[in-house]
Design a protein around this motif. Structure first.
Motif, short mmCIF file in Angstrom:
data_model
loop_
_atom_site.label_atom_id
_atom_site.label_comp_id
_atom_site.label_asym_id
_atom_site.label_seq_id
_atom_site.Cartn_x
_atom_site.Cartn_y
_atom_site.Cartn_z
N UNK A 1 0.84 -1.20 0.00
CA UNK A 1 0.00 0.00 0.00
C UNK A 1 0.88 1.26 0.00
N UNK A 2 1.96 1.24 0.78
CA UNK A 2 2.88 2.40 0.78
C UNK A 2 3.47 2.61 -0.62
N UNK A 3 3.75 1.51 -1.27
CA UNK A 3 4.33 1.63 -2.62
C UNK A 3 3.34 2.28 -3.58
N UNK A 4 2.07 1.85 -3.50
CA UNK A 4 1.04 2.47 -4.35
C UNK A 4 0.97 3.97 -4.07
N UNK B 1 3.96 5.85 -5.54
CA UNK B 1 3.84 6.03 -6.98
C UNK B 1 2.80 7.10 -7.32
N UNK B 2 1.75 7.13 -6.53
CA UNK B 2 0.71 8.13 -6.72
C UNK B 2 1.27 9.53 -6.46
N UNK C 1 -4.07 11.96 0.16
CA UNK C 1 -2.87 12.41 -0.56
C UNK C 1 -3.27 13.29 -1.74
N UNK C 2 -4.33 12.89 -2.46
CA UNK C 2 -4.78 13.67 -3.62
C UNK C 2 -5.19 15.07 -3.17
#
Ligand code: PLP
Length: 400
Positions: free
Chosen positions: A293-296, A299-300, A380-381
């Motif tokens: 999940x951290x990786x997603x 990347x986001x 985050x968005x």
């Protein structure tokens, strides 16, 4: 009358100062998005919580051996030995109240006043202050953004002196997200070989890496007689509040650290030690899920950061932070005053946009801010949209 000078003069953690302001604004009803936290936003795995509940119900609520319960020290030694081919005995392990406490124990046990401790910058905020509080002097060796934060061994060599007592090393690095390759570590160990000093290696983010392999300094046999390796359960198992970290090292050093801990805090929380044992020895699927999940999220963030002109950053290979060069936005004017420093910029973003980032100053950088991506993609968005609009309102970024 004053409190002690060495305490008075210690800088309070930049992260904490910012968190304080964020909480203040939130209390006053402001909608603040915070990318300040240095902790996973996941829950501690269920089987770990259950182990703690069981420990309480079984009356495991008294003091333990100062160094920690044998079962946990054994599990720590077994894991490190299995991963890195070392031969630590449970008596070479000290369980402390968090990795931070384990590092502090090491620094205070190793340093005399007048000693020097080498720290690579950007560094985790507490390192220089811990060293100063121990009466020693931090000697900062910069790693550079334009060199991907590679270790500058020539600069390290220049910084070494007859007073150098230790190198305080961090990998994966908070705040840069850099994970050093085995070749880089090999070169570091080689460089340190002929020097009579200790190495404290803070590896608390060891499991939070994305598509690269983490290597512990415990894997280098030549170093082991002067290496203190520190890690813990806080980040890996989303257990920051349980306060369990550990150190492994030469028995004499560990026993001096234990003596210090015995006088200052005694054993780490008993219930938490049983929980940590369950974390280390139980199923590991929650860790993989969290890291995925951290990786997603990383990347986001990368996608969104790319859309903002003038920012420079290193794609983190580990930990959960982007360390972003904002120098193109320093020197700008706003109605509320000039933005000269990362601190000014963070204050502006907080007050104007309701976005909290950590200024780089506390990490030894005058050009960067830290974005922690321990928040949902939705948050985050929203937060990165505020960053984009806050920076846009400052006008075009300066060319560098
Ligand atoms: N070391 C580094 C590099 C960290 O970023 C942190 C926490 O932010 C720690 C140590 C402290 O870990 P703990 O919560 O186990 O004391």
């Amino acid at each position: 009358m004053h409190v002690a000078k060495r305490v008075r003069e210690a800088a309070s953690s930049a992260t904490l100062a910012f968190t304080h302001r964020v909480v203040e604004l939130q209390r006053s009803g402001r909608d603040v998005i915070s990318f300040v936290a240095g902790e996973p936003d996941f829950e501690t795995p269920k089987h770990v919580k259950e182990a703690a509940i069981r420990a309480i119900q079984e009356g495991k609520t008294t003091y333990t051996q100062n160094t920690g319960i044998h079962e946990l020290r054994e599990a720590v030694a077994a894991r490190v030995n299995r991963n890195w081919g070392s031969a630590y005995h449970p008596d070479d392990v000290l369980i402390a109240s968090g990795a931070k406490h384990a590092i502090a124990n090491a620094v205070f046990a190793l340093c005399d006043s007048g000693d020097e401790v080498i720290i690579f910058s950007p560094y985790w905020v507490s390192y220089p202050e811990m060293v100063r509080l121990a009466g020693a002097t931090p000697v900062i060796v910069p790693t550079r953004f334009d060199r991907k934060f590679d270790l500058d061994l020539a600069a390290l060599e220049r910084a070494l002196s007859s007073r150098t007592k230790a190198v305080l090393f961090n990998n994966p690095v908070n705040p840069t997200g850099r994970v050093y390759t085995v070749e880089a570590l090999d070169a570091l160990v080689e460089r340190l070989r002929s020097h009579d000093l200790f190495v404290i290696s803070d590896e608390v983010y060891e499991r939070i890496v994305y598509g690269v392999r983490f290597h512990s300094l415990a894997a280098f046999p030549d170093l082991r007689d002067r290496l203190v390796v520190v890690s813990g359960v806080s980040k890996t198992y989303a257990m920051t509040g349980w306060r369990i970290g550990y150190a492994l090292g030469p028995r004499e050093v560990i026993s001096q650290m234990a003596k210090l801990q015995g006088h200052m805090t005694s054993n780490a929380c008993t219930v938490s030690q049983w929980a940590a044992l369950a974390a280390l020895t139980g199923p590991q699927d929650a860790v993989e899920k969290m890291v995925g999940e951290f990786r997603r999220r990383r990347d986001f963030c990368l996608e969104r950061l790319r859309e903002i002109p003038g920012l420079k950053y290193y794609l983190p290979e580990g930990a959960f932070y982007f360390f972003v060069d904002v120098s193109a936005y320093l020197g700008k004017r706003t109605g509320a005053g000039d933005i000269q420093t990362p601190f000014d910029l963070c204050m502006y973003l907080l007050e104007e946009q309701g976005l909290a980032l950590v200024p780089g100053e506390g990490f030894g950088s005058h050009t960067h801010v830290r974005i922690s991506y321990t928040a949902s993609l939705k948050t985050l968005a929203r937060g990165l949209a505020r960053l984009a609009s806050g920076l846009q309102n400052l006008g075009s970024p300066a060319a560098h």
